[in-house]
Every structure is written in C-alpha cells, then in structure tokens.
Design an enzyme around this catalytic site. Structure first.
Site, PDB file in Angstrom:
ATOM      1  N   CYS A 125       0.810  -1.237   0.000  1.00  0.00           N
ATOM      2  CA  CYS A 125       0.000   0.000   0.000  1.00  0.00           C
ATOM      3  C   CYS A 125       0.836   1.276   0.000  1.00  0.00           C
ATOM      4  CB  CYS A 125      -0.931   0.008   1.197  1.00  0.00           C
ATOM      5  SG  CYS A 125      -2.071  -1.383   1.165  1.00  0.00           S
ATOM      6  N   HIS A 183      -3.998   7.020   1.376  1.00  0.00           N
ATOM      7  CA  HIS A 183      -4.199   5.714   0.755  1.00  0.00           C
ATOM      8  C   HIS A 183      -5.604   5.245   1.121  1.00  0.00           C
ATOM      9  CE1 HIS A 183      -4.144   1.537  -0.085  1.00  0.00           C
ATOM     10  NE2 HIS A 183      -4.045   1.176   1.179  1.00  0.00           N
ATOM     11  N   ASN A 203     -10.048  -0.756  -2.192  1.00  0.00           N
ATOM     12  CA  ASN A 203      -8.631  -0.515  -1.900  1.00  0.00           C
ATOM     13  C   ASN A 203      -7.812  -1.056  -3.075  1.00  0.00           C
ATOM     14  OD1 ASN A 203      -5.972  -0.667  -1.000  1.00  0.00           O
ATOM     15  ND2 ASN A 203      -6.510  -1.377   1.043  1.00  0.00           N
TER      16      ASN A 203
HETATM   17  N1  COA Z   1     -19.072  -9.813   5.363  1.00  0.00           N
HETATM   18  C1  COA Z   1     -19.743 -10.151   6.451  1.00  0.00           C
HETATM   19  N2  COA Z   1     -19.146 -10.457   7.613  1.00  0.00           N
HETATM   20  C2  COA Z   1     -17.799 -10.397   7.641  1.00  0.00           C
HETATM   21  C3  COA Z   1     -17.034 -10.058   6.515  1.00  0.00           C
HETATM   22  C4  COA Z   1     -17.729  -9.753   5.342  1.00  0.00           C
HETATM   23  N3  COA Z   1     -17.104  -9.405   4.204  1.00  0.00           N
HETATM   24  N4  COA Z   1     -15.740 -10.096   6.846  1.00  0.00           N
HETATM   25  C5  COA Z   1     -15.662 -10.435   8.127  1.00  0.00           C
HETATM   26  N5  COA Z   1     -16.913 -10.627   8.619  1.00  0.00           N
HETATM   27  C6  COA Z   1     -17.316 -11.006   9.989  1.00  0.00           C
HETATM   28  C7  COA Z   1     -16.211 -11.683  10.738  1.00  0.00           C
HETATM   29  O1  COA Z   1     -16.186 -13.057  10.452  1.00  0.00           O
HETATM   30  C8  COA Z   1     -16.618 -11.387  12.168  1.00  0.00           C
HETATM   31  O2  COA Z   1     -17.620 -12.306  12.525  1.00  0.00           O
HETATM   32  P1  COA Z   1     -17.697 -12.916  14.015  1.00  0.00           P
HETATM   33  O3  COA Z   1     -17.869 -11.718  14.908  1.00  0.00           O
HETATM   34  O4  COA Z   1     -18.880 -13.807  13.945  1.00  0.00           O
HETATM   35  O5  COA Z   1     -16.401 -13.601  14.225  1.00  0.00           O
HETATM   36  C9  COA Z   1     -17.244 -10.024  12.101  1.00  0.00           C
HETATM   37  O6  COA Z   1     -17.583  -9.813  10.730  1.00  0.00           O
HETATM   38  C10 COA Z   1     -16.340  -8.901  12.589  1.00  0.00           C
HETATM   39  O7  COA Z   1     -15.063  -9.051  11.978  1.00  0.00           O
HETATM   40  P2  COA Z   1     -13.870  -8.055  12.263  1.00  0.00           P
HETATM   41  O8  COA Z   1     -12.702  -8.450  11.434  1.00  0.00           O
HETATM   42  O9  COA Z   1     -13.661  -7.892  13.733  1.00  0.00           O
HETATM   43  O10 COA Z   1     -14.535  -6.706  11.707  1.00  0.00           O
HETATM   44  P3  COA Z   1     -13.990  -5.246  11.726  1.00  0.00           P
HETATM   45  O11 COA Z   1     -14.995  -4.366  12.299  1.00  0.00           O
HETATM   46  O12 COA Z   1     -12.613  -5.148  12.259  1.00  0.00           O
HETATM   47  O13 COA Z   1     -13.923  -4.927  10.172  1.00  0.00           O
HETATM   48  C11 COA Z   1     -12.275  -4.771   8.466  1.00  0.00           C
HETATM   49  C12 COA Z   1     -13.094  -5.700   9.342  1.00  0.00           C
HETATM   50  C13 COA Z   1     -11.362  -5.656   7.621  1.00  0.00           C
HETATM   51  C14 COA Z   1     -13.209  -3.993   7.582  1.00  0.00           C
HETATM   52  C15 COA Z   1     -11.461  -3.814   9.345  1.00  0.00           C
HETATM   53  O14 COA Z   1     -10.805  -4.518  10.352  1.00  0.00           O
HETATM   54  C16 COA Z   1     -10.472  -3.030   8.572  1.00  0.00           C
HETATM   55  O15 COA Z   1     -10.799  -2.282   7.679  1.00  0.00           O
HETATM   56  N6  COA Z   1      -9.184  -3.158   8.920  1.00  0.00           N
HETATM   57  C17 COA Z   1      -8.140  -2.462   8.226  1.00  0.00           C
HETATM   58  C18 COA Z   1      -7.966  -3.122   6.903  1.00  0.00           C
HETATM   59  C19 COA Z   1      -7.046  -2.365   6.022  1.00  0.00           C
HETATM   60  O16 COA Z   1      -7.000  -1.177   6.067  1.00  0.00           O
HETATM   61  N7  COA Z   1      -6.345  -3.108   5.218  1.00  0.00           N
HETATM   62  C20 COA Z   1      -5.499  -2.592   4.269  1.00  0.00           C
HETATM   63  C21 COA Z   1      -4.354  -1.930   4.907  1.00  0.00           C
HETATM   64  S1  COA Z   1      -3.485  -1.110   3.758  1.00  0.00           S
END
Ligand code: COA
Length: 356
Positions: free
Chosen positions: A116, A282, A312
């Site tokens: 990224c 980003h 992204n």
């Molecule tokens: N659709 C539905 N449910 C989903 C899912 C999707 N696409 N992806 C994950 N889940 C579920 C998980 O399984 C979890 O279920 P559980 O509670 O039953 O275990 C629940 O949603 C919560 O997951 P979690 O990972 O804790 O969610 P979050 O609020 O942290 O959101 C992201 C997930 C990935 C959106 C978030 O963590 C994020 O954006 N992180 C940064 C990512 C990033 O910036 N990456 C690139 C860096 S350059």
C-alpha cells in the site's frame, strides 16, 4: 534549487463494476456489512486473460506521459509499485517498458514491493534521482490486478470485499520554480508484524518464519532435499495461497501511524495541517480516512476519498485519488498536497508537495 514536480498524471480503472450485491452471490456477506465497516459500495475488476497489472499500468502511463508533453521514448527511468505482478519474476517494470514500446536500453526499470505504500515510497525514490540530476523524466506507476488472487468464498470475505483493480501513473520532472514541487518525504517500516497482513504462499520461506507466529503452521512439506517447498499440495488443497489480514490489528496501527507521519512531513516543511490544500490518504478504509481527518482537524474539502467507488487498490490508490482530485479541480496551482499511506510490512510514509 532543483525540486521534483509531477508533470503529468493518469489513471486507469477497468470497466467491470462489481457491486457489493454481486459479491453476495458468491460468499456470505452483505452490502450493509461492507458499507458500514469500510465505506465501499463497489470496485472494479480487470478483464481476465486480456488485462493485467502491466496493461492497466500502461493505460494510466500513456495519459500521464501525454499530459507531461513528452513521448514514451523520453522516459529515462521506470519505477513500478505493485503487489500483484504479472510474473513472480521478472518484475512489471520491464514488462511496462515493452508494453509502452520503449526500445532504448538506457532506460532503467525498478520494481517496488511495498504494497500500500509503494507509490509513496516510489515518489520519495524518484525525487532523489531527479534532485541528484541522474534522471529528468521518471515514470512512476502503482498498479494492481487483485481480482486474480483473491479467495471468492466466505473463507476469504474479510479480505476479498475490500480490494479492487486499477492503476495510476505520474511523470516526475525537475523544476526550479521557487517553492514548488516535493518539499518533504518520510518513510517508515516495522517488520515486527510482517505476517499480520501478508500473502505468504507460494514462497521460498520453507516454514522458517514459523518462529514469529503465535501458532506454527504446517505447510505440508515432505523430506525434499531439493525444491518442492515453494508450493506444496497442502497449500493448494487448504487454500493457503491467499492473502491474510488481521483486520482489527491493521486498523489500530493505521489510525495511529497515518496522523503521525503526516505531522512529520508538515513539521519538516514548517507548515500545519490547516495549511493543507488536499490530503490524499491511501484508500484503505473510509473509517480510517475519517479518523485521520478528525485527528488532524481537516475540513471535508481538504481530504479526498474515493474508496466508495474503487475499493482498496493498494499501490494504485494514491495516484488514482490524486488524479481524480486534480481532474475534479479540487487541487489548484500552489496548493499544498500531502500523500500518505500505511500498509503491509508494516510500512508507512508521506510526501508533501506544493502543486504546480
Ligand atoms: N461480510 C460479512 N461479515 C464479515 C465479513 C464480510 N465481508 N468479513 C468479516 N466478517 C465477519 C467476521 O467473520 C466477524 O464475525 P464474528 O464476529 O462472527 O467472528 C465479524 O464480521 C467482525 O469481523 P472483524 O474483522 O472484527 O470486523 P472489523 O470491524 O474489524 O472490520 C475490516 C473488518 C477488515 C473492515 C477492518 O478490520 C479493517 O478495515 N481493517 C483495516 C484493513 C485495512 O485497512 N487493510 C489494508 C491496509 S493497507
């Protein structure tokens, strides 16, 4: 004093629009979940067997080159940032040279593997070559064809819904106009958490890095004396050949590092966040951008977000967003523009430039 300016910029987004509802047909997810957690409404995917990271880069590059008022043959150095290269090797830099029809061999081509932050690292790198006088027309691109390497089952949903394909390119040239061009660059890394956001297999690690994991992983190696450890049957059968992300951990790191590194470049140039004409973060997650905006007390018109439309696009996200902001007239001559990124590695960084 010689500084580096962006003399031309272009972007390319493939035509196929994939909405959240479309993903819902192949995995257990929902438009509501994706929008609430990430802000993403849709993303673009390249056309398989016809488009690649290199061809998309070439589309963006041709526009940037034309806008810079030069021809491909004038390019004297290529910097290519991607995590989804066409080949494991050689890198996309030489493939782009060929695609653009640059026949002279005096052109250098270098690939940047910083995920990224690839474009931000690339801009800082190109800046050094321009200011040292070594090159006068550098083509820097960030391009990704993520859709070829994602897990389109519920197992991969936390990663797959976030990423999209696209490319952005700039031509860097020297400028002696007082106060214009790149004013400051800051680059950081911390390998402690390398596996928190990683695409590990296939690879030549041979299980070595297990000592850094909370739980060792069985990659399915046999007793091979030679070879056979780059890609095992188990890796294929158990879907170990997809990206992994500890989303909440990455999120926490990102909201801390983005504001820090932005403040560093502002401080180096002796300006404050209030002076910013535009911040191009980003496009990792709309919630991350909004958090950064609040932390730096920026107005809505000082931050560019387009993750809603493109997801992204990793190394391509910053140049695509910069290009779009310029095309929309949201950046004017003389504006202070900050580009910032955080991602896998972890690496993070920022560039500050005075547009013009
Ligand atoms: N659709 C539905 N449910 C989903 C899912 C999707 N696409 N992806 C994950 N889940 C579920 C998980 O399984 C979890 O279920 P559980 O509670 O039953 O275990 C629940 O949603 C919560 O997951 P979690 O990972 O804790 O969610 P979050 O609020 O942290 O959101 C992201 C997930 C990935 C959106 C978030 O963590 C994020 O954006 N992180 C940064 C990512 C990033 O910036 N990456 C690139 C860096 S350059």
């Amino acid at each position: 004093m010689i500084r580096t300016r962006i003399a031309g910029i272009g972007k390319y987004l493939p035509g196929r629009v994939v909405r959240n509802d479309d993903l819902q047909t192949v995995m257990d997810t929902s438009d509501e979940w994706i929008q609430e957690r990430t802000g993403i409404q849709e993303r673009r995917y390249g056309t398989k067997h016809q488009e690649t990271t290199t061809t998309m880069a070439a589309q963006a590059a041709r526009i940037a080159i034309e806008r810079a008022g030069i021809t491909p043959e004038d390019i004297d150095f290529i910097l290519f940032a991607t995590l989804s290269p066409d080949y494991y090797f050689p890198g996309c830099g030489v493939l782009l040279q060929r695609e653009l029809g640059i026949t002279k061999t005096s052109v250098g081509a270098m690939d940047i593997r910083n995920q990224c932050t690839g474009f931000v690292y690339g801009l800082a790198t190109g800046d050094q070559f321009i200011r040292s006088g070594m090159y006068r027309n550098i083509l820097l691109v960030g391009a990704e064809m993520h859709s070829m390497g994602l897990d389109f089952t519920t197992r991969g949903r936390n990663v797959t819904v976030i990423f999209g394909d696209g490319a952005g390119a700039v031509v860097l040239q020297p400028t002696e106009e007082p106060g214009k061009g790149i004013l400051a660059n800051r680059l950081h890394s911390d390998g402690t958490h390398a596996e928190k956001l990683a695409f590990i297999n296939p690879g030549a690690h041979g299980g070595y890095h297990n000592k850094y994991l909370d739980e060792p992983v069985d990659y399915g190696y046999g007793n091979e004396t030679y070879g056979g450890i780059f890609l095992t049957d188990k890796m294929m059968e158990e879907a170990m050949t997809f990206p992994y992300m500890d989303g909440p951990f990455v999120f926490k790191m990102a909201v801390q590092k983005f504001p820090e590194v932005i403040q560093e470049v502002l401080g180096e140039a002796g300006v404050t966040a209030a002076d910013l004409g535009m911040l191009i973060p980003h496009q990792a997650n709309l919630r991350i951008s909004q958090f950064v905006q609040r932390t730096l007390r920026l107005r809505d018109d000082q931050v560019w977000n387009n993750i809603q439309k493109y997801g992204n696009t990793t190394a391509a996200s910053v140049p695509i967003a910069l290009c779009e902001a310029l095309e929309a007239g949201a950046i004017r001559d003389g504006d202070l523009v900050c580009l910032a990124a955080f991602g896998s590695g972890f690496t993070w960084g920022a560039n500050l430039l005075r547009w013009g």
